[in-house]
Scaffold this motif. Structure first.
Motif, PDB file in Angstrom:
ATOM      1  N   ALA A  65       0.769  -1.143   0.162  1.00 39.46           N
ATOM      2  CA  ALA A  65       0.167  -0.114   0.232  1.00 39.46           C
ATOM      3  C   ALA A  65       0.779   1.433   0.001  1.00 39.46           C
ATOM      4  N   LEU A  66       0.158   2.353  -1.071  1.00 35.79           N
ATOM      5  CA  LEU A  66       1.326   3.871  -0.816  1.00 35.79           C
ATOM      6  C   LEU A  66      -0.281   4.157  -0.300  1.00 35.79           C
ATOM      7  N   TRP A  67       0.639   5.885  -0.440  1.00 42.76           N
ATOM      8  CA  TRP A  67      -0.325   6.862  -0.473  1.00 42.76           C
ATOM      9  C   TRP A  67      -0.335   7.867  -1.247  1.00 42.76           C
ATOM     10  N   ALA A  68       0.268   7.660  -2.432  1.00 44.17           N
ATOM     11  CA  ALA A  68       0.747   8.226  -3.902  1.00 44.17           C
ATOM     12  C   ALA A  68       1.193   7.564  -4.557  1.00 44.17           C
ATOM     13  N   SER A  95      -3.203   4.074  -1.473  1.00 48.70           N
ATOM     14  CA  SER A  95      -4.796   2.840  -0.365  1.00 48.70           C
ATOM     15  C   SER A  95      -5.806   4.070  -0.980  1.00 48.70           C
ATOM     16  N   ARG A  96      -7.088   3.372  -0.322  1.00 45.54           N
ATOM     17  CA  ARG A  96      -8.216   4.199  -0.789  1.00 45.54           C
ATOM     18  C   ARG A  96      -8.401   5.228   0.384  1.00 45.54           C
ATOM     19  N   VAL A 104      -3.650   1.154   9.133  1.00 45.52           N
ATOM     20  CA  VAL A 104      -5.176   1.010   8.297  1.00 45.52           C
ATOM     21  C   VAL A 104      -4.969   0.355   7.071  1.00 45.52           C
ATOM     22  N   ALA A 105      -4.029   0.899   6.703  1.00 44.45           N
ATOM     23  CA  ALA A 105      -3.559   0.510   5.099  1.00 44.45           C
ATOM     24  C   ALA A 105      -3.590  -1.270   4.760  1.00 44.45           C
ATOM     25  N   SER A 110      -5.968  -4.812   1.907  1.00 43.36           N
ATOM     26  CA  SER A 110      -5.321  -6.268   2.002  1.00 43.36           C
ATOM     27  C   SER A 110      -3.315  -6.324   1.536  1.00 43.36           C
ATOM     28  N   ALA A 111      -3.233  -5.489   2.098  1.00 46.19           N
ATOM     29  CA  ALA A 111      -1.533  -5.604   1.633  1.00 46.19           C
ATOM     30  C   ALA A 111      -0.721  -5.301   3.062  1.00 46.19           C
ATOM     31  N   ALA A 112       0.096  -5.415   2.117  1.00 46.87           N
ATOM     32  CA  ALA A 112       1.532  -4.429   3.277  1.00 46.87           C
ATOM     33  C   ALA A 112       2.400  -3.541   3.358  1.00 46.87           C
ATOM     34  N   ALA A 113       2.237  -2.363   4.504  1.00 43.60           N
ATOM     35  CA  ALA A 113       1.293  -1.081   4.606  1.00 43.60           C
ATOM     36  C   ALA A 113       3.541  -0.559   5.012  1.00 43.60           C
ATOM     37  N   PHE A 114       4.331   0.332   4.849  1.00 40.94           N
ATOM     38  CA  PHE A 114       5.394   0.697   5.241  1.00 40.94           C
ATOM     39  C   PHE A 114       5.067   1.653   6.970  1.00 40.94           C
ATOM     40  N   VAL A 115       5.851   1.517   7.973  1.00 45.90           N
ATOM     41  CA  VAL A 115       4.725   2.134   8.968  1.00 45.90           C
ATOM     42  C   VAL A 115       5.848   2.685   9.946  1.00 45.90           C
TER      43      VAL A 115
END
Length: 161
Positions: A65-68, A95-96, A104-105, A110-115
């Motif tokens: 998941a990316l934010w842009a 991400s929507r 939350v992403a 249903s993805a991996a997200a860098f946090v």
């Protein structure tokens, strides 16, 4: 959001903007004030959630998941390039859900997200945050109007020289 953040700093509504970027801003002063380790958030039932550490290459076959989209965000470019340095082209989805904690992403996409959240359970146990075996540090940039003063901003900048 970066466009609102920089606009807010420019018009004085925001005295100190903090973001995951190192992008020069016209008419603004800025400095990198720290680096945070990235980790990976996955749904709690994901196979990677059972591990204490993962390699970034473990994400090669995962949706991220990316934010842009890449090219529109320094942070997205940073994440995509980290994957490329590790030897793979990431599969990603923007991400929507925006404006929420990044963990939350992992659920909404249903993805991996860098946090930058601490390792362990998150979101009441629905998500697990896992350390990367090799640290990946992301910069934190502060932005402010030049030639202005702010006691709070000065205190924050003194603590992060």
């Amino acid at each position: 959001f970066p466009d609102r953040l920089t606009a807010g700093v420019r018009d004085g509504a925001v005295q100190l903007g903090l973001r995951r970027a190192v992008v020069p801003q016209e008419l603004l002063a800025g400095a990198v004030i720290g680096y945070d380790p990235l980790r990976v958030a996955v749904p709690a039932n994901h196979p990677l959630a059972a591990r204490s550490r993962i390699r970034i290459t473990d994400l090669a076959d995962e949706l991220i998941a990316l934010w842009a989209p890449p090219g529109a965000s320094y942070y997205s470019d940073f994440l995509v390039n980290a994957c490329r340095r590790a030897g793979f082209e990431p599969q990603y989805r923007v991400s929507r859900v925006q404006g929420c904690p990044p963990e939350v992403a992992a659920l909404t996409e249903s993805a991996a997200a860098f946090v930058t959240a601490p390792p362990g359970p998150a979101l009441d146990g629905a998500v697990t945050v896992v350390d990367l075996d090799e640290p990946l540090l992301v910069p934190l940039q502060a932005l402010w109007q030049p030639h202005t003063s702010s006691a709070v901003r000065d205190l924050i900048l003194r603590q992060h020289p």
